[in-house]
Scaffold this motif. Sequence first.
Motif, PDB file in Angstrom:
ATOM      1  N   SER A   1      -2.625  -3.392  -3.831  1.00 35.05           N
ATOM      2  CA  SER A   1      -1.643  -4.465  -4.026  1.00 35.05           C
ATOM      3  C   SER A   1      -1.431  -4.747  -5.513  1.00 35.05           C
ATOM      4  CB  SER A   1      -2.118  -5.752  -3.344  1.00 35.05           C
ATOM      5  OG  SER A   1      -2.069  -5.606  -1.947  1.00 35.05           O
ATOM      6  N   THR A   2      -2.535  -4.818  -6.229  1.00 31.89           N
ATOM      7  CA  THR A   2      -2.430  -5.088  -7.664  1.00 31.89           C
ATOM      8  C   THR A   2      -1.648  -4.004  -8.374  1.00 31.89           C
ATOM      9  OG1 THR A   2      -4.560  -6.200  -7.579  1.00 31.89           O
ATOM     10  CG2 THR A   2      -3.771  -5.530  -9.757  1.00 31.89           C
ATOM     11  N   LEU A   3      -1.931  -2.769  -8.019  1.00 34.62           N
ATOM     12  CA  LEU A   3      -1.204  -1.670  -8.652  1.00 34.62           C
ATOM     13  C   LEU A   3       0.291  -1.817  -8.388  1.00 34.62           C
ATOM     14  CD1 LEU A   3      -1.162   1.017 -10.173  1.00 34.62           C
ATOM     15  CD2 LEU A   3      -1.510   2.181  -7.985  1.00 34.62           C
ATOM     16  N   TYR A   4       0.629  -2.078  -7.141  1.00 33.34           N
ATOM     17  CA  TYR A   4       2.043  -2.241  -6.789  1.00 33.34           C
ATOM     18  C   TYR A   4       2.680  -3.361  -7.590  1.00 33.34           C
ATOM     19  CZ  TYR A   4       6.137  -3.893  -4.255  1.00 33.34           C
ATOM     20  OH  TYR A   4       7.391  -4.336  -3.942  1.00 33.34           O
ATOM     21  N   LYS A   5       1.990  -4.498  -7.608  1.00 34.27           N
ATOM     22  CA  LYS A   5       2.600  -5.670  -8.259  1.00 34.27           C
ATOM     23  C   LYS A   5       2.726  -5.495  -9.773  1.00 34.27           C
ATOM     24  CE  LYS A   5       0.968  -8.907  -4.757  1.00 34.27           C
ATOM     25  NZ  LYS A   5      -0.176  -9.793  -4.470  1.00 34.27           N
ATOM     26  N   SER A   6       1.741  -4.866 -10.381  1.00 33.39           N
ATOM     27  CA  SER A   6       1.755  -4.802 -11.844  1.00 33.39           C
ATOM     28  C   SER A   6       2.552  -3.608 -12.370  1.00 33.39           C
ATOM     29  CB  SER A   6       0.319  -4.745 -12.371  1.00 33.39           C
ATOM     30  OG  SER A   6      -0.330  -3.573 -11.917  1.00 33.39           O
ATOM     31  N   TYR A   7       2.907  -2.689 -11.506  1.00 34.16           N
ATOM     32  CA  TYR A   7       3.576  -1.478 -11.985  1.00 34.16           C
ATOM     33  C   TYR A   7       5.017  -1.771 -12.392  1.00 34.16           C
ATOM     34  CZ  TYR A   7       4.736   3.472 -12.269  1.00 34.16           C
ATOM     35  OH  TYR A   7       5.123   4.723 -12.717  1.00 34.16           O
ATOM     36  N   PRO A   8       5.462  -1.225 -13.511  1.00 36.37           N
ATOM     37  CA  PRO A   8       6.856  -1.459 -13.943  1.00 36.37           C
ATOM     38  C   PRO A   8       7.834  -0.631 -13.117  1.00 36.37           C
ATOM     39  CG  PRO A   8       5.703  -0.038 -15.508  1.00 36.37           C
ATOM     40  CD  PRO A   8       4.698  -0.420 -14.467  1.00 36.37           C
ATOM     41  N   LYS A   9       8.491  -1.298 -12.179  1.00 37.84           N
ATOM     42  CA  LYS A   9       9.362  -0.568 -11.247  1.00 37.84           C
ATOM     43  C   LYS A   9      10.850  -0.710 -11.583  1.00 37.84           C
ATOM     44  CE  LYS A   9       7.394  -3.074  -8.036  1.00 37.84           C
ATOM     45  NZ  LYS A   9       6.164  -3.611  -8.612  1.00 37.84           N
ATOM     46  N   ASP A  10      11.170  -1.669 -12.454  1.00 37.03           N
ATOM     47  CA  ASP A  10      12.582  -1.996 -12.664  1.00 37.03           C
ATOM     48  C   ASP A  10      13.419  -0.817 -13.134  1.00 37.03           C
ATOM     49  OD1 ASP A  10      12.046  -4.484 -11.854  1.00 37.03           O
ATOM     50  OD2 ASP A  10      12.308  -5.453 -13.802  1.00 37.03           O
ATOM     51  N   LYS A  11      12.854  -0.027 -14.037  1.00 38.29           N
ATOM     52  CA  LYS A  11      13.618   1.086 -14.575  1.00 38.29           C
ATOM     53  C   LYS A  11      14.036   2.033 -13.443  1.00 38.29           C
ATOM     54  CE  LYS A  11      11.661   4.434 -16.715  1.00 38.29           C
ATOM     55  NZ  LYS A  11      10.736   5.163 -17.600  1.00 38.29           N
TER      56      LYS A  11
ATOM     57  N   GLU B   1       0.829  -1.201   0.000  1.00 39.77           N
ATOM     58  CA  GLU B   1       0.000   0.000   0.000  1.00 39.77           C
ATOM     59  C   GLU B   1       0.871   1.263   0.000  1.00 39.77           C
ATOM     60  OE1 GLU B   1      -2.681   0.233   3.324  1.00 39.77           O
ATOM     61  OE2 GLU B   1      -4.200   1.155   2.063  1.00 39.77           O
ATOM     62  N   LYS B   2       1.941   1.217   0.761  1.00 42.71           N
ATOM     63  CA  LYS B   2       2.810   2.398   0.814  1.00 42.71           C
ATOM     64  C   LYS B   2       3.474   2.635  -0.545  1.00 42.71           C
ATOM     65  CE  LYS B   2       3.683   2.318   5.768  1.00 42.71           C
ATOM     66  NZ  LYS B   2       3.029   1.126   6.315  1.00 42.71           N
ATOM     67  N   LEU B   3       3.955   1.562  -1.156  1.00 44.57           N
ATOM     68  CA  LEU B   3       4.569   1.732  -2.473  1.00 44.57           C
ATOM     69  C   LEU B   3       3.541   2.230  -3.478  1.00 44.57           C
ATOM     70  CD1 LEU B   3       7.600   0.942  -3.436  1.00 44.57           C
ATOM     71  CD2 LEU B   3       6.938   0.374  -1.110  1.00 44.57           C
ATOM     72  N   SER B   4       2.324   1.709  -3.377  1.00 46.99           N
ATOM     73  CA  SER B   4       1.321   2.153  -4.343  1.00 46.99           C
ATOM     74  C   SER B   4       0.968   3.625  -4.129  1.00 46.99           C
ATOM     75  CB  SER B   4       0.085   1.255  -4.306  1.00 46.99           C
ATOM     76  OG  SER B   4      -0.753   1.601  -3.250  1.00 46.99           O
ATOM     77  N   GLU B   5       1.098   4.098  -2.921  1.00 45.21           N
ATOM     78  CA  GLU B   5       0.916   5.545  -2.700  1.00 45.21           C
ATOM     79  C   GLU B   5       1.920   6.357  -3.528  1.00 45.21           C
ATOM     80  OE1 GLU B   5       0.333   5.826   1.903  1.00 45.21           O
ATOM     81  OE2 GLU B   5       0.397   7.867   1.088  1.00 45.21           O
ATOM     82  N   ILE B   6       3.167   5.887  -3.535  1.00 43.11           N
ATOM     83  CA  ILE B   6       4.179   6.617  -4.323  1.00 43.11           C
ATOM     84  C   ILE B   6       3.851   6.521  -5.809  1.00 43.11           C
ATOM     85  CG2 ILE B   6       6.640   6.841  -4.822  1.00 43.11           C
ATOM     86  CD1 ILE B   6       7.264   5.495  -2.182  1.00 43.11           C
ATOM     87  N   ILE B   7       3.441   5.336  -6.235  1.00 41.34           N
ATOM     88  CA  ILE B   7       3.090   5.148  -7.646  1.00 41.34           C
ATOM     89  C   ILE B   7       1.947   6.088  -8.039  1.00 41.34           C
ATOM     90  CG2 ILE B   7       2.049   3.515  -9.269  1.00 41.34           C
ATOM     91  CD1 ILE B   7       3.613   1.282  -7.721  1.00 41.34           C
ATOM     92  N   ILE B   8       0.939   6.153  -7.181  1.00 44.85           N
ATOM     93  CA  ILE B   8      -0.206   7.018  -7.481  1.00 44.85           C
ATOM     94  C   ILE B   8       0.246   8.472  -7.583  1.00 44.85           C
ATOM     95  CG2 ILE B   8      -2.339   7.950  -6.476  1.00 44.85           C
ATOM     96  CD1 ILE B   8      -2.856   5.061  -5.393  1.00 44.85           C
ATOM     97  N   GLY B   9       1.116   8.882  -6.666  1.00 39.51           N
ATOM     98  CA  GLY B   9       1.641  10.244  -6.724  1.00 39.51           C
ATOM     99  C   GLY B   9       2.400  10.492  -8.009  1.00 39.51           C
ATOM    100  N   LEU B  10       3.237   9.555  -8.364  1.00 41.27           N
ATOM    101  CA  LEU B  10       4.054   9.718  -9.567  1.00 41.27           C
ATOM    102  C   LEU B  10       3.190   9.823 -10.815  1.00 41.27           C
ATOM    103  CD1 LEU B  10       6.659   9.683 -11.199  1.00 41.27           C
ATOM    104  CD2 LEU B  10       6.734   7.197 -10.947  1.00 41.27           C
ATOM    105  N   GLU B  11       2.278   8.890 -10.961  1.00 39.34           N
ATOM    106  CA  GLU B  11       1.468   8.881 -12.186  1.00 39.34           C
ATOM    107  C   GLU B  11       0.557  10.102 -12.259  1.00 39.34           C
ATOM    108  OE1 GLU B  11       1.607   6.823 -14.895  1.00 39.34           O
ATOM    109  OE2 GLU B  11       3.456   6.149 -13.917  1.00 39.34           O
ATOM    110  N   THR B  12       0.119  10.554 -11.111  1.00 39.47           N
ATOM    111  CA  THR B  12      -0.727  11.747 -11.094  1.00 39.47           C
ATOM    112  C   THR B  12       0.056  12.970 -11.534  1.00 39.47           C
ATOM    113  OG1 THR B  12      -2.079  10.823  -9.350  1.00 39.47           O
ATOM    114  CG2 THR B  12      -2.107  13.209  -9.585  1.00 39.47           C
ATOM    115  N   MET B  13       1.255  13.113 -10.993  1.00 42.14           N
ATOM    116  CA  MET B  13       2.085  14.258 -11.384  1.00 42.14           C
ATOM    117  C   MET B  13       2.383  14.197 -12.888  1.00 42.14           C
ATOM    118  SD  MET B  13       2.783  16.175  -8.615  1.00 42.14           S
ATOM    119  CE  MET B  13       4.312  17.070  -8.942  1.00 42.14           C
ATOM    120  N   LYS B  14       2.682  13.008 -13.383  1.00 40.34           N
ATOM    121  CA  LYS B  14       2.974  12.868 -14.814  1.00 40.34           C
ATOM    122  C   LYS B  14       1.756  13.243 -15.671  1.00 40.34           C
ATOM    123  CE  LYS B  14       5.037   8.959 -16.073  1.00 40.34           C
ATOM    124  NZ  LYS B  14       5.379   7.504 -15.956  1.00 40.34           N
ATOM    125  N   ALA B  15       0.593  12.773 -15.244  1.00 36.97           N
ATOM    126  CA  ALA B  15      -0.618  13.056 -16.023  1.00 36.97           C
ATOM    127  C   ALA B  15      -0.912  14.556 -16.027  1.00 36.97           C
ATOM    128  CB  ALA B  15      -1.799  12.277 -15.448  1.00 36.97           C
TER     129      ALA B  15
END
Lengths: 482, 482, 482, 482
Positions: D457-467, A327-341
Amino acid sequence: MGAINGKDFIDRLNQMDTEIWYDGNRIEGKISEHPAFKGLLQTKASLYDLQYDLGIKEEMTYLSPETEEPIGLSYLQPKTKEDLQKRRKMMEHWARHTGGMLGRSPDYMNTAVMSFASSAVLLTGRENCFPENIQRLYERARKNDLAFTHTFITPQVNRSQFYFEYSNEPISAKVIDKNEKGIIIKGARLLATQGGLTDEILVYTVPGVFDADEAFAFSIPTDTNGLKFICRESFVGGNSSFNHPLSSRYEEMDSIVVFDHVLVPWDQVFFYNNVEAANDFMYRSSFHPFAKHQVVTRQVVKTEFILGLAELLVQTINVSEYQHIQEKLSEIIIGLETMKALLEKSENDAELDEWGYMRPSILPLQVASNMFPRIYPRFSEIIQLIGASGMVTLPTEDDFHSNIRADLDLYLQGANRSAPDRVKIFRLAWDLTMSSFGTRQTQYERYFFGDPIRLSSTLYKSYPKDKHVGVICEFLNLKSNA
Amino acid sequence: MGAINGKDFIDRLNQMDTEIWYDGNRIEGKISEHPAFKGLLQTKASLYDLQYDLGIKEEMTYLSPETEEPIGLSYLQPKTKEDLQKRRKMMEHWARHTGGMLGRSPDYMNTAVMSFASSAVLLTGRENCFPENIQRLYERARKNDLAFTHTFITPQVNRSQFYFEYSNEPISAKVIDKNEKGIIIKGARLLATQGGLTDEILVYTVPGVFDADEAFAFSIPTDTNGLKFICRESFVGGNSSFNHPLSSRYEEMDSIVVFDHVLVPWDQVFFYNNVEAANDFMYRSSFHPFAKHQVVTRQVVKTEFILGLAELLVQTINVSEYQHIQEKLSEIIIGLETMKALLEKSENDAELDEWGYMRPSILPLQVASNMFPRIYPRFSEIIQLIGASGMVTLPTEDDFHSNIRADLDLYLQGANRSAPDRVKIFRLAWDLTMSSFGTRQTQYERYFFGDPIRLSSTLYKSYPKDKHVGVICEFLNLKSNA
Amino acid sequence: MGAINGKDFIDRLNQMDTEIWYDGNRIEGKISEHPAFKGLLQTKASLYDLQYDLGIKEEMTYLSPETEEPIGLSYLQPKTKEDLQKRRKMMEHWARHTGGMLGRSPDYMNTAVMSFASSAVLLTGRENCFPENIQRLYERARKNDLAFTHTFITPQVNRSQFYFEYSNEPISAKVIDKNEKGIIIKGARLLATQGGLTDEILVYTVPGVFDADEAFAFSIPTDTNGLKFICRESFVGGNSSFNHPLSSRYEEMDSIVVFDHVLVPWDQVFFYNNVEAANDFMYRSSFHPFAKHQVVTRQVVKTEFILGLAELLVQTINVSEYQHIQEKLSEIIIGLETMKALLEKSENDAELDEWGYMRPSILPLQVASNMFPRIYPRFSEIIQLIGASGMVTLPTEDDFHSNIRADLDLYLQGANRSAPDRVKIFRLAWDLTMSSFGTRQTQYERYFFGDPIRLSSTLYKSYPKDKHVGVICEFLNLKSNA
Amino acid sequence: MGAINGKDFIDRLNQMDTEIWYDGNRIEGKISEHPAFKGLLQTKASLYDLQYDLGIKEEMTYLSPETEEPIGLSYLQPKTKEDLQKRRKMMEHWARHTGGMLGRSPDYMNTAVMSFASSAVLLTGRENCFPENIQRLYERARKNDLAFTHTFITPQVNRSQFYFEYSNEPISAKVIDKNEKGIIIKGARLLATQGGLTDEILVYTVPGVFDADEAFAFSIPTDTNGLKFICRESFVGGNSSFNHPLSSRYEEMDSIVVFDHVLVPWDQVFFYNNVEAANDFMYRSSFHPFAKHQVVTRQVVKTEFILGLAELLVQTINVSEYQHIQEKLSEIIIGLETMKALLEKSENDAELDEWGYMRPSILPLQVASNMFPRIYPRFSEIIQLIGASGMVTLPTEDDFHSNIRADLDLYLQGANRSAPDRVKIFRLAWDLTMSSFGTRQTQYERYFFGDPIRLSSTLYKSYPKDKHVGVICEFLNLKSNA
């Protein structure tokens, strides 16, 4: 001349006789060798060198139509959406080179100067306004690839909304006199990041100023007579990039700027003694759209850096299975993708302004600027929550070169990482979020565009709400305009 | 002998030959003069001196029934609620002397040793258990006013819930052998705060251990053969209490503890090779009630410190009129009063345990221990949000003794404060929340009693919920036990 | 007469000729049989019956020193801490009987009347003040066990801080005239819970009033001439306690109160036309300490109800193993224990006021009143998050008595519960958090003591902060009083 | 035939003999006249009428290449980005017509059917898979403009992760037999929104199914033998759109779906008894991209509705000057603009899938789907916080047609609004956030795409993080792949 390289930058800086105070002493000797500035200046030099890096030179510069010299792309006045994208690409290169850690990478202020010039016509024919000086500065800057900082926050003596300064001597910097040579400034500004470490400093007023004496804008060389920069404590943790991977390279320094009867020559004054022009220029010029376009680009890169680090921490201690970690990592992902969009939308919705320049849409950038000051501190917290007690007991580079190396190798290994690698990763996490360098980064992002509370008021007030209110009025059969 | 003073403490420590590693070197010479430890050790000495401070000596010590010597009150085994309140009063004195910044003020570990002794009977007659050694340690500690630290966190190699260590060499400290003299320990523990800076170190296992080799508890002198303390980087910002009001005095240091074939003599072993006893002892002894009583007392004092500082910041820049400022301050007030109410309830609800000691009620303390790790980081954030950009550009003590003093006096004054006062206040705010010292404090409070997520699971599982479920079943005419 | 029972209450109410408007019609006939009020009035009757319940009668009443009749304990003027605890015990009985769902259980207003009487001396000798009328009301109320409501919120025409009413006709209720019989009131109040369903209504002004015409307080019978109650839509979901376990019993109704030239006889006026007295009385009387003591007691019981229900939901669908569920439940536990600790502290710290009454300490109650409006909505959300999609498809009592019963029994069973039991549990969860009744409960708790933002400002302003600021000043060697 | 109008829809529905149970009775007579469904069905009819609204007909339909009939645009299989934008425009029209309140406006399920057909090739040649049946359904649906719902959530008997159903009789719907005519289904599904109110119902399995008996997908007419719909309580507050502006029109009803030995003819089966295909189809088909594109479009419109209402509330009681109000409104603005930016990015980044259809980029839509379940409940809370006590005492339409009209007109007026207008606005706010209808909307948005915790969880797992991890490894000179 056109785009400079790192050596040009360093040499020029070392030749200046700037008055910088650090811990009770005026700095003597080459500024580029001072422990508090060495790392930063080398980093800035490496950014300038990128302008001549064969792989990306063409993405970093454009050819001057007049001289055919390469010019730094941050000086490009965009006229098409492609120009905007080129600008972003260039900014991404510089941001990636520094993990987005430099608030004052050269593109930030170059963009500011470019935006001032692109809107200078706003000042034409107004009292005490000299738009031609802005244009001339822009040309000089572009030609010499000048480095700038700026300063605009007044001293924090009293932040009551009912406070008006009534000191005998000016506290907030003011025009106290003028003569045939120029205007005389006395007083201070609270803060200039990289103050003293650039060729020039742009001094202006944020909207909301009441006092005509404070309604001015100009740019002067950093070593102008009477100009003093008083540094805070340095947050460079040391030379070792193992120990202090960020602060050894990216500590920008902030300083108080004192104007001790500084003479600003007339041909460097943009305007003075004109409250209306001061407010107007900041509101209606393209400064905010272009500056925010640069800032959000940098913040996206920084968020990518954070996401990479967070995931690397997770892998290093093998905690990816935990739902709360996910959940914590997905918070960062959501922030990142939102800023990009939002960034992308600002480019897609860009429009030509009245002077023919392609201005990014301000609204998505405003939204991003409201959001980042809230999510960045949370990202920092997330990094700390992942690292947990592992953030505390971190040995140093020298420990790994001592007799206890074998102990460290055994006891500090990670799930798939050697002990030195694991320690490097955790030290980076620590430097980003818990060192004095890291917390200053957090505070910096929190206040980059000013008080978050005022930012959200501004967003509310400037947002076009009528259409949406109209929909409800229609739904309820009310008159729309009550 | 009984309660010691500061000089006793320092002298004893300097005589030990402890193996402490700092930045690649083994520390030589008097530990009390090392820059990384000097401030902390002076502070601890001043705490011991309070035991002989005429004004409060009677609140800091009690008379030994046998020898009539004064004994530190943290060693008192409470038998009445008044005893509990006496203990709290003593802990408040020490906490107030240090703003609650010392996680390892002597009362913490003294309390731990006292609680171990008060519950030692739990181990009577069990295999590989030596309750008499606990009792003897307690008596020795009380008599000599010994200083302790403890260590219990295993190295963070892999935090997956499916991980079991399968290394050739022990990583987590284990009993690898025993002989007629004692047990032999090899391996490491992640962290001991003030590791190497105390007379002894208490080593034990947190509940949940599976491996019999890791199920042990003992106390040994800090300079025991084979015992090494590997320090992290010091967060002492410097000697100046103007510049670094907290880190110059309260930086406790954390170190990795390495057991390199350490022999623990039989008469110092509390138990070993008994998983059930290990788990049982931590769950059923009075360690948690008494330790949490000490910790919450300290945290209340720390919160008072934070509230005072927050309000002083507010006054200094005159922002008390803002509703969002009032809300932030009221958040701190709510936290403070809540912690106080819970602490008081733990005393009011205290009961005699099976061995005749007055044990504070654990439930309110558990609630407080769930709460503080969440509110403390928020308090730190609130301080930063009040200070805003004023937290960034802070000159140093030497700046005030240089030629720019007049500039500083003018430009850095506060609403009702001189510039030096204002800078002192802001530097304190910075040191508490943004320096490496301050962020370590935040991380420390966040994890004081372990992973917050596990803490809340434990609270849920251990809380008596049946009565409340029964009320609903009755309301709905359901059978209570489905 | 003294304490009444349920039948007394109903009979008295049915005999009144109160003007109540509901959905466009004036209510005729027995109020106790109207579908919108029947459930509530039966519930209130059952509360009065508890005063004669043999098991607890002695905890619900005390003997009148004069008449030796039993008197409802909420009328007791406490003079010792034991009195306070007796009062709390009585309030717990009533709250437990109704899951804490009744904001206007009789003890609330009885306490208000008692507190007014206990502070009436404050008004002695002041202009237009009649403390003797307060005392007389109290005696009459105590003797007859009168039921009350009150009203104090002005119509929400315009909530700008710069708004002053300038209507031709009064909107907010005002004294528009006076004559030998009394004062004449015209205008409205926004809201009276249970308005029209009590013997009398207490009308007064919250502090902050500016207009002398609005500075009054009095109590009048509900069926006074010119007094109208305009109900909102009823949130009674129906008669079935299976379908609507809460709204069928506890829906209290709120109404707008219109004063259409209402004559308030002089002997019922407490004060009028005295702004200073109006503000003073609410600040300095014991109304807030005693009223908050009642409210927090009720809220603790309600939180226990919520915890029981939450845990029962968890068991019913067997989700206790999930860490995020454990965390949510522990949030409720933390809220509950905190409220209990604060309530207890308010009693422990109680002090005699200047008129000899034992007043609970206001500070912990203020903290609780700041906290509950934030945690209660979160508790409601937690219930919804546990129930998830199970909150949506809930059949009715009649479905279980139809041909599809077998389907329901099979498909709607819980982990350890039959389908009817499971549906009952979920319907309760729904009624508490998602029905119109439930959301009105949430809004009610959110605003019980007014705007949460104002509450936190008040807490900040009234909290004694000087001591804590002083500690910091001493630590930094500053003058305390800048 | 092609696109239908409202009358076509109603007539077709009334002719079916669907088994719907409501409050213990099987519904008889025209479904379109039942009080629980009347409003919703009229609303749906009005949506179909929009397909023939001259102003927008061309944006609502496209011409069948074969028959030249107009076809509902939601059936269009997009092959270009312009097609995607056309689809969005059509969806916006329908969403705007209903304030985004209908989760099952026809475009949602039409899109699902279209996406199934566009990915049917995935099933070619696999065991027990009949892609041709999907294609045929699509063609039939497109030609007849069929209305659908779907169902996929299993009964909530036991949500433990260790639970496996071991009931004698199936609880979760299963294939229990097959014969020459088709497969036989017995068991239930927890929920179908608008269950029984559409032509057909699509029944399938969400990924993660283990049991082959549950691995199926098919579509059958709503009045298929053995199929029963058991409704929950209706949340229609009444007929008056003054009193219940939303629930009188948009209450969709949810029902439990019972399969009592339902025969699904072979030519309606998409697949059965193939766990791998079941999981694969939902992951790899274009269902999620297209369905989320529709949902996010609707949610954007709903957020606009909320913003309009929030601002209208603010104006009505004139509170726009308050900073906390501005902050709350800006929260809604930030949410709206973020959702819009993500939606737009999903279109900009769309790519042709392997079968030639233009698939919106899933990532921004996934981010939006993680975000909306968190911000929507907050928006609901914000509306309640703005309305405050004004949300509670709201008279009805009939009150305004009664003798108390004059009182209401005077006392319930707004800052710039008449009393009836003000009450309408507040009743809308109440119906959206506090009525049973409103809270069901909140729960619905919270769980639209399932458990928020699983979504993250799904977002975290499916997100491309490697780069991003690679960037850090490079920065630290680590090997990227540990």
